[in-house]
Design a protein around this motif. Structure first.
Motif, PDB file in Angstrom:
ATOM      1  N   LYS A  39       0.835  -1.213   0.000  1.00  0.00           N
ATOM      2  CA  LYS A  39       0.000   0.000   0.000  1.00  0.00           C
ATOM      3  C   LYS A  39       0.863   1.253   0.000  1.00  0.00           C
ATOM      4  N   SER A  43       1.352   4.051  -2.932  1.00  0.00           N
ATOM      5  CA  SER A  43       1.027   5.422  -2.563  1.00  0.00           C
ATOM      6  C   SER A  43       2.215   6.367  -2.768  1.00  0.00           C
ATOM      7  N   THR A  46       2.832   6.807  -6.735  1.00  0.00           N
ATOM      8  CA  THR A  46       1.678   6.997  -7.630  1.00  0.00           C
ATOM      9  C   THR A  46       1.994   7.917  -8.800  1.00  0.00           C
ATOM     10  N   LYS A  72      -7.123   6.121 -11.605  1.00  0.00           N
ATOM     11  CA  LYS A  72      -8.331   5.309 -11.404  1.00  0.00           C
ATOM     12  C   LYS A  72      -7.985   3.823 -11.369  1.00  0.00           C
ATOM     13  N   LYS A  75      -6.405   2.867  -7.978  1.00  0.00           N
ATOM     14  CA  LYS A  75      -7.383   2.789  -6.879  1.00  0.00           C
ATOM     15  C   LYS A  75      -8.160   1.475  -6.893  1.00  0.00           C
ATOM     16  N   LYS A  76      -8.281   0.869  -8.065  1.00  0.00           N
ATOM     17  CA  LYS A  76      -9.032  -0.387  -8.188  1.00  0.00           C
ATOM     18  C   LYS A  76      -8.208  -1.617  -7.794  1.00  0.00           C
TER      19      LYS A  76
END
Length: 401
Positions: A39, A43, A46, A72, A75-76
């Motif tokens: 994660k 992050s 990105t 997008k 995020k999925k």
């Protein structure tokens, strides 16, 4: 056009006698710490992972931007699923058979080029991969670029450049090359990305990476890329395509892989024919090869034939009808088409008459936008941002001073 026609065409296009090697891989089980790390890793990076519109270069279509990795998509992504894929891939340089089946898949999207709309060969096929594979590929590209810094030929091979310096360098080279139309050769290959055999990727990409990065690191990076590409599942209209060749387009690695293969071919050619660089200079932008003849008293035809034989050995097919040559040396290779004022190299015309040049770019803009503008003012009034970027690149030969 029926799906069955396209599927038949694609199965034929991607056919080769290459035999895939399978190795049993065990999935890595991960805990809370690994998920937490994934994660944070996504992050923190990105901005580096997503596709940036203003870094897209002059030829990137909106569809390519849409299917490239973006915010997008990120995020999925499920960090648990991606974490298992990531750590399995990192440890084994491959994924398990089940992971390949579930996640390593792509849908082919046909993009019309020109000619008969009912002929599948008149389309370019973009690969829309799963978000997980897009991110794995982006990480591979991100890491390999760091490894290659300062170790590659980014003078002759233009597509190595990072995007923020990329456009400036590209239009500078294109402007210099098109300043006059004498002593120029431009080579074209049929279905360049689709025609690259897995044998060619295995031989040339692996050799390049080992030569530049050393045996251990070169083999590791090669296997991570190659195993993703070899085992990916390709579909058109929900029908699986039998694929044993081709470099997938639409990925961060696509142009990079092709460029490394091109550099290795020219490296080998230099060993075979070292005098080539004495009489010729060249630029490679992905599959566009532009050659400057430095001394037209030499046997140009002989040198170009030697170069083409090396490409043919690795299954690249030269498209003689689309290969171009200057009028003053056309007698040396008379089956190539003569370069004209309206001929472009990387988007820049050979024409240097201001009035004629402006008319050419207005016509080009009209075709892109399906409009009928007569002046640059009309173009800017229609869409200021679009016209500004277009004109800034196209008019570089006249604006640089």
């Amino acid at each position: 056009m029926k799906s069955s026609y396209i599927v038949y065409y694609l199965n034929k296009l991607y056919y080769s006698k290459y035999i895939k090697k399978e190795k049993k891989i065990t999935k890595e089980e991960i805990g809370k710490e690994e998920i937490k790390w994934i994660k944070k890793y996504i992050s923190d990076n990105t901005k580096k992972f997503i596709f940036m519109n203003h870094h897209s270069g002059p030829y990137c279509k909106s569809l390519e931007r849409n299917i490239s990795l973006n915010g997008k998509h990120l995020k999925k992504i499920d960090p648990t699923i991606f974490g298992q894929l990531y750590f399995t891939w990192k440890k084994n340089n491959n994924l398990t058979k089940e992971q390949h089946y579930k996640f390593n898949r792509a849908i082919l999207i046909p993009v019309y080029k020109k000619g008969d709309i009912n002929k599948p060969s008149n389309y370019r096929y973009l690969y829309n991969f799963s978000n997980n594979v897009k991110l794995l590929d982006k990480i591979w590209s991100f890491e390999i670029c760091k490894e290659l810094t300062g170790k590659i030929n980014n003078i002759n091979f233009l597509s190595y450049h990072i995007r923020n310096t990329f456009n400036k360098n590209l239009k500078e080279v294109a402007t210099r090359f098109t300043n006059n139309s004498d002593n120029k050769i431009m080579l074209d290959f049929e279905k360049a990305f689709d025609s690259v055999s897995f044998y060619t990727i295995e031989q040339l990409l692996k050799s390049f990476l080992i030569r530049v990065l050393g045996k251990e690191k070169g083999e590791m990076y090669f296997e991570r890329y190659f195993n993703l590409i070899i085992n990916c599942n390709i579909y058109y209209d929900k029908i699986k395509i039998k694929r044993n060749k081709g470099i997938p387009t639409g990925l961060s690695s696509s142009n990079l892989i092709f460029t490394m293969i091109m550099e290795q071919i020219f490296y080998l050619f230099d060993k075979i024919c070292p005098s080539f660089k004495k009489y010729f200079n060249f630029y490679v932008y992905v599959d566009d090869i532009a050659i400057n003849v430095l001394d037209n008293s030499v046997d140009i035809s002989s040198y170009i034939k030697k170069l083409m034989k090396v490409f043919e050995y690795y299954k690249f097919k030269c498209n003689n009808k689309k290969c171009l040559i200057s009028k003053n040396i056309h007698n040396q290779i008379d089956n190539f088409t003569i370069i004209e004022n309206n001929t472009k190299y990387l988007g820049i015309y050979f024409c240097r008459n201001p009035e004629e040049y402006i008319n050419l770019i207005i016509d080009e803009f009209n075709k892109k936008k399906n409009q009928k503008f007569k002046t640059i003012y009309d173009m800017v009034k229609y869409n200021k941002n679009s016209a500004r970027g277009f004109l800034k690149y196209k008019l570089h030969p006249f604006l640089k001073n």
